[in-house]
Design an enzyme around this catalytic site. Sequence first.
Site, PDB file in Angstrom:
ATOM      1  N   LYS A 138      -9.856  -5.226  -2.312  1.00 48.51           N
ATOM      2  CA  LYS A 138     -10.948  -4.595  -3.067  1.00 48.51           C
ATOM      3  C   LYS A 138     -12.259  -5.142  -2.517  1.00 48.51           C
ATOM      4  CE  LYS A 138     -10.153  -8.041  -6.693  1.00 48.51           C
ATOM      5  NZ  LYS A 138      -9.770  -8.270  -8.089  1.00 48.51           N
ATOM      6  N   ASN A 141     -13.087  -8.777  -2.357  1.00 46.67           N
ATOM      7  CA  ASN A 141     -12.331  -9.646  -1.447  1.00 46.67           C
ATOM      8  C   ASN A 141     -12.606  -9.348   0.015  1.00 46.67           C
ATOM      9  OD1 ASN A 141     -11.166 -10.974  -3.590  1.00 46.67           O
ATOM     10  ND2 ASN A 141      -9.361  -9.655  -3.658  1.00 46.67           N
ATOM     11  N   THR A 176      28.921  -3.467   8.224  1.00 49.89           N
ATOM     12  CA  THR A 176      29.479  -2.115   8.301  1.00 49.89           C
ATOM     13  C   THR A 176      29.435  -1.527   6.889  1.00 49.89           C
ATOM     14  OG1 THR A 176      31.538  -3.369   8.245  1.00 49.89           O
ATOM     15  CG2 THR A 176      31.085  -2.074  10.252  1.00 49.89           C
TER      16      THR A 176
END
Length: 321
Positions: A138, A141, A176
């Site tokens: 955001k 930051n 597998t």
Amino acid sequence: SNLPKELSEKYMITKKIGVGVCGEVKLAFERATCKKVALKTINKKDFPASVGTATRSAEREIQILQKIDHPCLIKTKDFFQTDDSYYIVLELMEGGELYDRVKSKQQIKEPIAKLYFYQMLKAVEYLHNNGIIHRDLKPENVLLSSHDDVCIIKITDFNQSKILEESALMRTLCGTPTYLAPEVFTDAVTVGYSRAVDAWSLGVVLFVCLAGYPPFYPNARIGLSVSDQITQGIYTFIPSKWDGISDDAKDVVKKLLRVDPNARLTIEEALQHPWLMDEAMKETAEGIMYPKDPGDADATADPGDADATADPGDATADPGD
Ligand SMILES: C/C(=N\NC(=N)NO)c1ccc(NC(=O)c2cc3cccc([N+](=O)[O-])c3[nH]2)cc1
């Protein structure tokens, strides 16, 4: 508060320069060099949940902060802690938070928004290639290295970040599948997309930089809560704000704000979008991210960064989600 002795011996701490959700940022001077640094204090009590998880999440953040190495990610220079706080010494980002540039409806000029967005994409590309999801991207930051339009941006605050580990599901998918139920495969596809949250957030950040208002906000659409707008992917390109903005820019935003994470642009795909196919912008960006003359903007970038532009495929194998 009682600062660790080693801290006040090594740094002279002066005024407050930023206030975060979980602590504050102060200007400090390294006594030995007189160099200016930023000191981020994180109060342990502000961490979510009980002290136990708080310390683990704080330690994970400190671990991330010390491990990351990219010109567009904040670098820690020193670290101290007491019983109730962490003290992180960081490079000074004199341009402050991108949040302060975009609040009060200021629109960032498209070429500058592209330069910042390209750097954000490169930083998040590096994080994803190193198995880290930020999860809290955001404008608060995203820090700017100077008051000039053309400057380095650095992403910070890894409090919500997640480290992607080898999972039991991945080990299962290596065996597998003779007896494996189909939903295990379909689950694998969705679990593998947790990093897509960062692409969405960057789409919202880009929208706000270009338009000066967010795509999702209360009463944007009568009868729809913000979370309804988000889960339905409902937002408006208000003409008065978007008319002067290129169709390519709008197209990147649309392809990042796709509700289906599988359909959303990945960071890598966003870097290949026509809007970012802009050699002049890239030359400017690479020039400030990896300055030739160490005296330039980000002197801390060492020559090792040169290979940082290597094809992302060279990065550590993707540990998967
Ligand atoms: C690591 C971190 N946060 N981690 C965390 N858990 N917070 O929630 C963190 C968060 C924010 C910052 N901010 C700054 O370094 C920072 C903010 C700011 C504002 C004006 C001016 C400057 N400056 O360096 O000149 C600023 N630096 C630096 C680090």
